[in-house]
Every structure is written in structure tokens, then in C-alpha cells.
Scaffold this motif. Structure first.
Motif, mmCIF file in Angstrom:
data_model
loop_
_atom_site.group_PDB
_atom_site.id
_atom_site.type_symbol
_atom_site.label_atom_id
_atom_site.label_comp_id
_atom_site.label_asym_id
_atom_site.label_seq_id
_atom_site.Cartn_x
_atom_site.Cartn_y
_atom_site.Cartn_z
ATOM 1 N N VAL A 215 0.623 -1.130 0.030
ATOM 2 C CA VAL A 215 0.136 0.010 -0.154
ATOM 3 C C VAL A 215 0.820 1.153 0.185
ATOM 4 O O VAL A 215 0.526 2.414 -0.870
ATOM 5 N N LYS A 217 4.027 1.315 -1.202
ATOM 6 C CA LYS A 217 4.767 1.617 -2.598
ATOM 7 C C LYS A 217 5.528 3.447 -2.673
ATOM 8 O O LYS A 217 6.995 3.426 -3.225
ATOM 9 N N SER A 218 4.527 3.531 -2.852
ATOM 10 C CA SER A 218 4.586 5.484 -3.506
ATOM 11 C C SER A 218 5.506 6.216 -2.188
ATOM 12 O O SER A 218 6.234 7.009 -2.469
ATOM 13 N N SER A 221 9.208 4.587 -1.985
ATOM 14 C CA SER A 221 9.656 5.336 -3.969
ATOM 15 C C SER A 221 10.278 7.101 -3.099
ATOM 16 O O SER A 221 10.946 7.504 -4.188
ATOM 17 N N LEU B 65 8.451 15.166 -5.221
ATOM 18 C CA LEU B 65 8.304 14.048 -5.205
ATOM 19 C C LEU B 65 6.745 13.812 -5.488
ATOM 20 O O LEU B 65 6.511 12.786 -5.399
ATOM 21 N N ARG B 69 5.071 10.853 -7.472
ATOM 22 C CA ARG B 69 4.457 10.011 -6.593
ATOM 23 C C ARG B 69 2.718 9.685 -8.115
ATOM 24 O O ARG B 69 1.651 8.968 -7.982
ATOM 25 N N SER B 72 3.469 7.709 -10.768
ATOM 26 C CA SER B 72 3.614 6.470 -10.411
ATOM 27 C C SER B 72 3.141 5.447 -10.768
ATOM 28 O O SER B 72 4.333 4.113 -10.900
ATOM 29 N N GLU B 74 2.228 3.770 -8.813
ATOM 30 C CA GLU B 74 2.691 2.914 -7.587
ATOM 31 C C GLU B 74 1.474 3.289 -6.159
ATOM 32 O O GLU B 74 1.412 2.591 -4.880
ATOM 33 N N SER B 75 0.530 3.838 -6.382
ATOM 34 C CA SER B 75 -0.106 4.309 -5.861
ATOM 35 C C SER B 75 -1.799 4.676 -5.500
ATOM 36 O O SER B 75 -2.216 4.206 -6.422
ATOM 37 N N ILE B 76 -2.151 3.368 -4.849
ATOM 38 C CA ILE B 76 -3.709 3.004 -5.244
ATOM 39 C C ILE B 76 -4.898 3.983 -4.711
ATOM 40 O O ILE B 76 -5.461 3.768 -5.599
#
Lengths: 421, 158
Positions: A215, A217-218, A221, B65, B69, B72, B74-76
Motif C-alpha cells: 500500500v 510503495k509510493s 519510493s 516527489l 508519486r 508513478s 504505485e499509489s492506489i
């Protein structure tokens, strides 16, 4: 509800098993109604940190379950938790989130109450004749006790003392408060947000290490390599421990359990600039103590039912309805400590927490998805058996690996005890 | 009233709004002064942003950043990305010292994502530094009308 069976033929006790709970705990409005009485009006509930009401007359409004309350410090420094309801015709006597006052005056007919809740004045009393003795109508007062600066209240007059209710959680509270870095800790503001889901979904999340790498991950990063490695704890040496009475602790970073230990260790790269700035005003040992505290504790302590001491903030949850929950993430600062250290804390909090953080919105999305998915199926269960295989008894309770669902099982055991009592 | 300056500043701000609505983030990042701050305070009356908790208080690093994000995957909470349409209006020049211009305006922002439309209204205050025939952003403060309430999560740059 207790003696009844649900529409699926389960009794309330059947809905919580040692390794699973029934989905209706997230979705059934009747269960939610029952929780307001049997959980929130029936145990110790956290209302404030002492720093939120620093002076005589300082108050904070809030809720115990759905009931509005005011936490206030009187002129003798005694803390009271009062129902926010005029004894005459029920209007709230205090609005606003936090502030300072000399008294509570009902806006409707002007009944006024002192800081300890005593009814002081009633305009035009003649109409009552001798029917109204002011001594009979103070603001309703709850039982209040405090540990480590954390103020709890309860509707249940004959409940065990707070220290007994907290039990082994107390030593973790003591450890958590070390993040003042030698200064008293102070709530330095809070992010408040709501998500469309049941309160227990959030309660579970505080001791859920399993979700973190996926959840968040961002977020991972967006941090430096050293921090990313520190937060790579799911297969690490941490643990989750059931502390009894629904409380549990999840230790993600064992090295950061005691913030006053290991002060000679190298200062992490991300704090090098802060340490240099602090050296202008503080000796080296104090610089190290402050810098180590700024990053926060390496554990989350979940205190049933509504408060968590979580790394560097307090997580407060407020049930709004069966499908809506309000969360507060209160940042912890050093009272009288270096502004540079507190600024670092504030920026770290903004980075992860709150409706615009890099972490919270993804948690919120996951919880919302749990609530949505819970509408699927007619008689389905939520699995809570992770880490059960290796769970061991300890002096304080039961312990398993860091990503075990031990903390959730602890909370649901207490839930069941209260709901079926 | 300096209509020319007002037009100039409002054109710059409208362009910035259009970039954010259309996900032109590299172009948006290029609008900023290196030491510029993007701030979303909790208390609309706050002035000491550095020493208080905000929803966002982004320097150049945090802005980049934040942009990274959002794109990316990567963010649900930002996949799918929310769609936004913002209207900016009611521009007023609050100060002008010849080098920097302070402008305040109103923003009405509609967000749509996964079956739900939300509405955020805000006062925007810009400190703009003259840069040739355009500006660079030294500070942008987004004072949400309901900032002091419990919000829902915001998966874009308001």
C-alpha cells in the motif's frame, strides 16, 4: 442483539472466532448500534492528551462513540469530561474544537455552568418557584483517569481503574513518551479526515505490517535509501504482541523501541543537517537524544478501542456510522524543544499523514475497498489467521511475527467480551 | 487599478490552473522559484507555516516527489487519477513592490473519481516574482474553505 441470532443464523458470539470474524461486523447497522452502548459507553475511551488542555479553562470537544463530550481543565487544574448537553433542553453548551473559556453557557436559554460542570445560573428563575434545585442539574460528568498524560473517560462508574485496564500497555506508553527527547510531549496539531468504512477496519490497520510495502510503495519510493531499508520490516525481527484487554503492540523497528538507548549509534544521513543545526544550541549528548527522538518510536501501540500511539503521532478514531469513520492523526512535538526539531517532525508528518500525505490516502483507499468488497457474498468471513502458526505465549500475552494478525485477534477478543457480556 | 498587471497575473494563474487540470506536471514544476513553497494550511488564518502543521508545505524537493508519486502508478489512491476542473476568478492584486506581486483569487475545483464527484472551494494567494514578461511562483497558499473540518483524501494538487 446479544441474545438474538443474525439473519444468517449466527449468534453475536459466533461472529468472532479465534481465527476469523464475520463480515457483518463491518456492515450490519444493528451491530454498530450495539457497539455504541456495549463498547464505547462501556469501557475506558481516550479523550485528550494533557497538552491539549494546558491551562485552567482550556477545553477540547469530541465524542465518545456518537455522544458529544467536552474535556476541560478547571481552576484547580482538575480535568473533567462532561456531556456536551444542557440539562434544560439538550443544546450543546460548547462549540469549536479547542479553546479557552471561563464557563459554559447554553446559547438557547442562557443556563450557565462552571468549568467543573456545576449549574451556576438560570435566567429568570422565579417561574420555577421551588421546582428547580440547581444542585440537581450539573452537566453530566464521566469518570476520568489519566496515565502518562493520556486522559481517558468512561460512562461505566464501576469499571476497573485505568491502570488495570491498560495493564502491560503502560510500559509501551512510557516508552512512547520518550519521543519528547527530554522535553514534555505536546500535541502540535492534527490532520482530520473521514473514510467511507467501518471503524474496526482502521483499528485493525494500526497493527497490520503486512500491507505496508504494498500500500505504501509510493511513499517508500519518496524516501532516502536508509529510510526505505529501515521500513523494510515485514520479514524482519519485529513482532506483534497481544497485551490483553484488546490492546496490542506491533514492533516494526526493534532498534527504536527505546529512544534513550543506543545514543552513541551513528546519526542517520537524513538527520545530519538537523543535528548540525542543533549543535549550535545543544551539547552533543542532547543533540543525539533529540535527533533520535525526532524520528519517532519504532512501534505502534493500539489501545482498544479508539487510540493508538503510532511511531510519531496519536491516531484517534471516531465511529460515525456503520460505514463511516473519522480519523485524527495528531502530530507530537517537543514542548519547549528546538524549533528545528519540531519543524522536522511537522514536515515528516505532512509527508506521510493526512488527506494530502503520501501514505494516508492509500490506506484510506484500501479501507474503502474493504468496505465495498464486504458487500459481496451473503455469509462470508474476514480471515485473521496470519501468524497463528507460530504464536507463543509471553508474560504479557501472546506474541507472533511482525506481520501476524495477533493484534487484530486481540482487539476482536475484547470486542466479543464486551459485546456478549 | 492597474488593469494591465491584473490581466497579466490572472493570465499566468489561469495557465497554471489549466496545467494542473491537464496533468502537465513538468511544466508546472518549471513555474516555480527554486526556494518557492506550495502550502495548504489547516487553519485558514495561519501565517507561520513553517512552525505549524499543514496539509502540505512543499519545497522544491517535495513538489517533485509529489508529482512523481502522482504519475508513478504505485499509489492506489491516485490510480485511476482523479479528474479535476478548476475555475479561478475574483483576482485582486494585494501588493506590488515592483519585483514581486501578491495576488489573491477564488478557486472552485470539482473532482471526479470512481463514481464520486467532490467540490473544493479555496482562496488562493500567490506571491509572484517578475521574470522577464512572465512570473515565477515564490509562494502559493491554498486556503480550503473547509480546511478546518475533517476532509476526504485529495489525490491531486489543489
Amino acid at each position: 442483539m446479544t441474545s438474538q441470532t443474525t439473519s444468517k443464523g449466527h449468534t453475536l458470539a459466533d461472529l468472532v472466532q479465534h481465527d476469523r470474524v464475520h463480515t457483518s461486523l463491518y456492515t450490519d447497522p444493528a451491530i454498530f448500534e450495539d457497539e455504541m452502548d456495549k463498547v464505547f459507553a462501556n469501557t475506558w475511551v481516550w479523550v485528550a492528551h494533557t497538552s491539549e488542555i494546558p491551562e485552567a479553562g482550556s477545553y477540547k470537544t469530541g465524542y465518545i462513540g456518537r455522544q458529544p463530550v467536552v474535556t476541560v481543565r478547571d481552576r484547580k487544574q482538575q480535568v473533567h469530561v462532561l456531556l456536551n448537553r444542557c440539562r434544560h433542553r439538550a443544546a450543546t453548551v460548547c462549540e469549536g474544537h479547542k479553546g479557552k473559556t471561563n464557563s459554559f453557557v447554553c446559547p438557547y436559554h442562557g443556563w450557565s455552568y462552571s468549568l467543573d460542570g456545576a449549574l451556576r445560573g438560570v435566567p429568570s428563575p422565579e417561574s420555577y418557584g421551588d421546582l428547580l434545585d440547581k444542585a440537581d442539574y450539573p452537566l453530566v460528568k464521566l469518570r476520568v483517569e489519566e496515565y502518562a498524560g493520556m486522559i481517558f473517560a468512561t460512562f461505566k462508574d464501576d469499571i476497573e481503574p485505568l491502570v488495570d485496564f491498560l495493564g502491560p500497555a503502560r510500559k509501551w506508553m512510557d516508552l512512547f513518551m520518550k519521543q519528547g527527547g527530554g522535553f514534555p510531549i505536546k500535541v502540535g496539531g492534527e490532520h482530520r479526515f473521514r473514510f467511507p468504512g467501518n471503524w474496526k477496519i482502521q483499528l485493525e490497520n494500526t497493527t497490520d505490517a503486512y500491507h505496508f510495502p504494498l500500500v505504501h510503495k509510493s511513499f517508500l519510493s519518496s524516501v532516502d535509501k536508509q529510510t526505505e531499508e529501515m521500513l523494510d520490516f515485514v520479514e524482519g525481527p519485529g513482532f506483534v504482541e497481544d497485551l490483553g484487554n484488546g490492546h496490542s503492540v506491533m514492533v516494526m523497528i526493534p532498534d527504536l523501541v527505546d529512544l534513550e538507548a543506543n545514543l552513541e549509534a551513528p546519526i542517520p544521513e537524513r538527520f545530519a543537517a538537523l543535528a548540525e543545526e542543533l549543535r549550535a544550541d545543544y551539547p552533543e549528548d542532547q543533540v543525539r537524544r533529540i535527533v533520535r527522538a525526532v524520528g519517532g518510536s519504532g512501534f505502534n501501540l493500539n489501545i482498544f478501542p479508539n487510540i493508538a500511539c503510532s511511531m510519531a503521532f496519536f491516531r484517534v478514531l471516531r465511529p460515525v456510522s456503520v460505514t463511516e469513520t473519522e480519523i485524527h492523526h495528531a502530530v507530537i512535538t517537543m514542548d519547549g524543544g528546538p524549533e528545528a526539531g519540531n519543524r522536522a517532525r511537522l514536515r515528516m508528518h505532512e509527508h506521510f499523514q493526512g488527506p494530502m500525505g503520501f501514505g494516508t490516502p492509500d490506506d484510506s483507499e484500501a479501507w474503502e475497498r474493504v468496505q465495498k468488497g464486504s458487500n459481496a457474498g451473503t455469509d462470508q468471513w474476514i480471515l485473521l489467521n496470519r501468524g497463528l502458526a507460530k504464536e507463543q505465549e509471553t508474560a504479557d500475552g501472546r506474541r507472533s511475527d511482525v506481520s501476524a494478525e495477533t493484534g487484530m485477534r486481540a482487539a476482536y477478543r475484547q470486542w466479543k467480551k464486551l459485546m456478549t457480556a | 487599478m492597474n488593469i494591465e498587471l491584473l490581466n497579466h497575473a490572472s493570465a499566468f494563474i489561469c495557465q497554471e490552473a489549466d496545467m494542473l487540470d491537464h496533468g502537465e506536471y513538468p511544466e508546472w514544476l518549471a513555474l516555480w522559484e527554486e526556494k518557492g513553497l506550495y502550502i495548504v494550511p489547516i487553519n485558514p488564518d495561519e501565517t507561520d507555516f513553517a512552525n505549524t502543521l499543514n496539509y502540505a508545505c512543499d519545497d522544491a524537493k517535495m513538489r517533485s516527489l509529489r508529482v512523481a508519486r502522482l504519475g508513478s502508478g504505485e499509489s492506489i489512491s491516485t490510480s485511476p487519477a482523479p479528474r479535476t476542473i478548476r475555475s479561478v476568478s475574483r483576482f485582486r492584486i494585494l501588493a506590488d513592490d515592483g519585483k514581486t506581486v501578491t495576488v489573491r483569487c477564488a478557486q472552485n475545483l470539482r473532482e471526479f473519481r470512481k463514481e464520486i464527484q467532490k467540490h473544493y472551494t479555496a482562496n488562493l494567494t500567490y506571491t509572484l516574482v517578475r521574470d522577464g514578461d512572465s512570473f515565477r511562483i515564490q509562494q502559493k497558499v491554498v486556503r480550503l474553505l473547509n480546511a478546518s473540518d475533517a476532509l476526504q483524501c485529495i489525490g491531486y494538487i489543489p
